[in-house]
Write an enzyme that holds these catalytic residues in place. Structure first.
Site, short mmCIF file in Angstrom:
data_model
loop_
_atom_site.label_atom_id
_atom_site.label_comp_id
_atom_site.label_asym_id
_atom_site.label_seq_id
_atom_site.Cartn_x
_atom_site.Cartn_y
_atom_site.Cartn_z
N ASP A 29 -8.99 0.65 -2.31
CA ASP A 29 -7.63 0.40 -1.80
C ASP A 29 -7.65 -0.87 -0.96
O ASP A 29 -8.55 -1.10 -0.16
CB ASP A 29 -7.15 1.60 -0.97
CG ASP A 29 -5.65 1.56 -0.74
OD1 ASP A 29 -4.95 2.43 -1.31
OD2 ASP A 29 -5.17 0.67 -0.01
N ILE A 30 -6.62 -1.70 -1.16
CA ILE A 30 -6.56 -3.00 -0.48
C ILE A 30 -6.29 -2.83 1.02
O ILE A 30 -6.62 -3.71 1.82
CB ILE A 30 -5.50 -3.90 -1.17
CG1 ILE A 30 -5.79 -5.36 -0.95
CG2 ILE A 30 -4.09 -3.54 -0.74
CD1 ILE A 30 -5.00 -6.29 -1.85
N HIS A 99 -1.57 7.55 -9.17
CA HIS A 99 -2.90 7.24 -8.61
C HIS A 99 -3.36 8.38 -7.72
O HIS A 99 -2.58 9.01 -7.02
CB HIS A 99 -2.90 5.91 -7.85
CG HIS A 99 -1.79 5.78 -6.85
ND1 HIS A 99 -0.51 5.45 -7.21
CD2 HIS A 99 -1.77 5.95 -5.51
CE1 HIS A 99 0.26 5.41 -6.13
NE2 HIS A 99 -0.48 5.73 -5.09
N HIS A 101 -5.73 9.16 -4.59
CA HIS A 101 -6.47 8.57 -3.47
C HIS A 101 -7.78 9.34 -3.27
O HIS A 101 -7.78 10.57 -3.26
CB HIS A 101 -5.67 8.67 -2.17
CG HIS A 101 -4.41 7.86 -2.13
ND1 HIS A 101 -4.32 6.63 -1.51
CD2 HIS A 101 -3.17 8.11 -2.62
CE1 HIS A 101 -3.08 6.16 -1.62
NE2 HIS A 101 -2.37 7.05 -2.29
P1 AMP Z 1 0.93 5.33 -2.37
O1 AMP Z 1 1.55 5.00 -1.05
O2 AMP Z 1 0.43 6.72 -2.51
O3 AMP Z 1 1.83 4.90 -3.52
O4 AMP Z 1 -0.37 4.43 -2.45
C1 AMP Z 1 -0.39 3.13 -2.93
C2 AMP Z 1 -1.67 2.50 -2.44
O5 AMP Z 1 -1.90 1.32 -3.19
C3 AMP Z 1 -1.65 2.10 -0.97
O6 AMP Z 1 -2.69 2.80 -0.28
C4 AMP Z 1 -1.89 0.60 -1.01
O7 AMP Z 1 -2.68 0.14 0.06
C5 AMP Z 1 -2.56 0.42 -2.36
N1 AMP Z 1 -2.46 -0.90 -2.96
C6 AMP Z 1 -1.33 -1.65 -3.08
N2 AMP Z 1 -1.60 -2.80 -3.73
C7 AMP Z 1 -2.93 -2.78 -4.03
C8 AMP Z 1 -3.83 -3.68 -4.68
N3 AMP Z 1 -3.41 -4.86 -5.18
N4 AMP Z 1 -5.13 -3.32 -4.81
C9 AMP Z 1 -5.57 -2.14 -4.30
N5 AMP Z 1 -4.77 -1.25 -3.68
C10 AMP Z 1 -3.48 -1.56 -3.53
#
Ligand code: AMP
Length: 113
Positions: A29-30, A99, A101
């Site tokens: 996760d970024i 996704h 986590h």
């Molecule tokens: P959610 O809030 O459950 O939809 O989680 C989305 C997740 O995607 C968040 O934890 C973000 O930090 C992560 N995220 C968004 N853009 C990226 C990216 N380019 N690479 C990796 N993780 C990302």
């Protein structure tokens, strides 16, 4: 293609990939919300867990098994980890590509906010 995670699958956007099969991709996760934080996604676009059909049950299983494998690879399988799927606005879903986590490391609080 406008989906961020589809672009990661297509290697149009870089990601720190930690595990991959024909069906799923896992990357860090970024913006980590825990000492260890990775995401596992189906390569095929599905908006959220509630959008998956019964026919995609095997894919949902593959997502969970991949989450376990990611926990092993990132060194948190023994110490403990959490698997979380946010679906929809009230759960805070921000990326509309299903996704899982994978959260691990010390200090995970329960219940989440
Ligand atoms: P959610 O809030 O459950 O939809 O989680 C989305 C997740 O995607 C968040 O934890 C973000 O930090 C992560 N995220 C968004 N853009 C990226 C990216 N380019 N690479 C990796 N993780 C990302």
């Amino acid at each position: 293609m406008s989906c961020l995670f589809c672009k990661i699958v297509a290697r149009e956007i870089p990601a720190d990939i930690v595990f991959e099969t024909d069906e799923v991709l896992a990357f860090r996760d970024i913006r980590p919300a825990a000492p260890t934080h990775a995401l596992v996604i189906p390569k095929r676009h599905i908006q959220g867990v509630h959008d998956a059909t019964a026919a995609e049950g095997a894919l949902l299983g593959a997502l969970l098994l991949a989450g376990r494998e990611v926990a092993v690879r990132l060194g948190v399988a023994e110490s403990g980890y959490r698997l979380v799927i946010n679906h929809g606005a009230d759960a805070g879903q921000s990326v509309f590509h299903l996704h899982l986590h994978v959260l691990g490391g010390r200090g995970l609080s329960w219940p989440p906010g």
